[in-house]
Design an enzyme around this catalytic site. Sequence first.
Site, PDB file in Angstrom:
ATOM      1  N   ASP A  15       0.857  -1.183   0.000  1.00 37.50           N
ATOM      2  CA  ASP A  15       0.000   0.000   0.000  1.00 37.50           C
ATOM      3  C   ASP A  15       0.896   1.237   0.000  1.00 37.50           C
ATOM      4  OD1 ASP A  15      -2.144   1.685   0.125  1.00 37.50           O
ATOM      5  OD2 ASP A  15      -2.732   1.174   2.177  1.00 37.50           O
ATOM      6  N   ASP A 109      -2.895   2.502  -6.061  1.00 36.09           N
ATOM      7  CA  ASP A 109      -1.850   2.574  -5.039  1.00 36.09           C
ATOM      8  C   ASP A 109      -1.755   1.367  -4.130  1.00 36.09           C
ATOM      9  OD1 ASP A 109      -4.258   3.084  -3.828  1.00 36.09           O
ATOM     10  OD2 ASP A 109      -3.498   4.622  -2.479  1.00 36.09           O
ATOM     11  N   GLU A 110      -2.459   0.285  -4.419  1.00 37.11           N
ATOM     12  CA  GLU A 110      -2.328  -0.899  -3.570  1.00 37.11           C
ATOM     13  C   GLU A 110      -2.620  -2.167  -4.366  1.00 37.11           C
ATOM     14  OE1 GLU A 110      -5.296  -1.564  -0.497  1.00 37.11           O
ATOM     15  OE2 GLU A 110      -6.558   0.012  -1.368  1.00 37.11           O
TER      16      GLU A 110
END
Length: 366
Positions: A15, A109-110
């Site tokens: 993350d 983003d993860e």
Amino acid sequence: MKKASESFRKIIHVDMDAFFASVEQRDNPELKGKPVAVGGSRERGVVAAASYEARKYGVRSAMPSSTAYRKCPQIIFVKPRFERYKEVSGQIRAIFAEYTDLIEPLSLDEAFLDVTHNKKGIESATLIAKDIKKRIKETTGLTASAGISINKFIAKIASDYNKPDGITLVGPEKVELFLEKLAIEKFFGVGKVTAEKMKRLGIVDGKTLKEWTKEGLTSAFGKSGGFYYEIVRGNDNRPVNPNRIRKSLGAENTFSEDFHDLADMKMALDPIARTVYKRLEAANKWGKTLTVKVKFSDFTQITRSQTHDHVIDSLDEILEITFQIMDQIDWDNFTEGVRLLGITLSNFEGEQDESPKLGQQLTLEF
């Protein structure tokens, strides 16, 4: 949960730390070390992301910009650059691909990574996570946090445990104690309202949650009760699926303050629509049905949909249909404030499920 002698998957959840804001601070050195909000303005709009400097003042994503300004008068608002975030996300995913093909992105983003069988032949998932974090820092200048465990649920919780720039391992022998000590609001899937209800029932952490029977939890929380019963015991058999076939694609935000005004709700829906559009664009999927989800402060929710004879393939049309749906809702029938809004596109055409089957699992060093 399996016994220590049995086989386990090796799952990493990566993350990025305050991704949108961190990209802006990296690209503009004048913003480094300052409270930054991506999205909105001093007068209106909604925060899409906040830097850690802004979070110290209580600024959070999905917060009205006016509230963010009241909490942090020195905050700097910058316009989102989704193409830039997508570009950086591509660099990060290329790093993931050096280690495994079993990558399941959740957003820009993860992502989950299954490194049980990895390309570099590294037995320790912890060493892989450290190496990935180092490579991300060297390549992009950004920091990431990682959680490592035996399944997706625990890995995701673990990645948030030592943010920012943290790494948390929850090995097979530590799962039970980790979950028992975990505060109930830290359980992924337990929202603010549910956590408050649980606390009223004496459920304050994993240990007290584990004392409840499945029947008792189902009676108190409906279908979610069965989910809570399993996850507090570390049971999550979902594989990391890089070819997951989506029947729908969307985004939603839970707000730190309830909305009561339709105009404010529409402003809050704008960044959600932009996120949905970017996800559709990245997946090259365009649906004919658009659904708006509204959840109220008492946790009741409604959904409203429109289906068209053509695919909805532009941001303008997503916003137009979303606002049409919002205008058609009889808000006089609802007295509670709105705590969550979401937009989903569905009704994709010509798709077949080509998801791979999970192969044999081996025990490797954590």
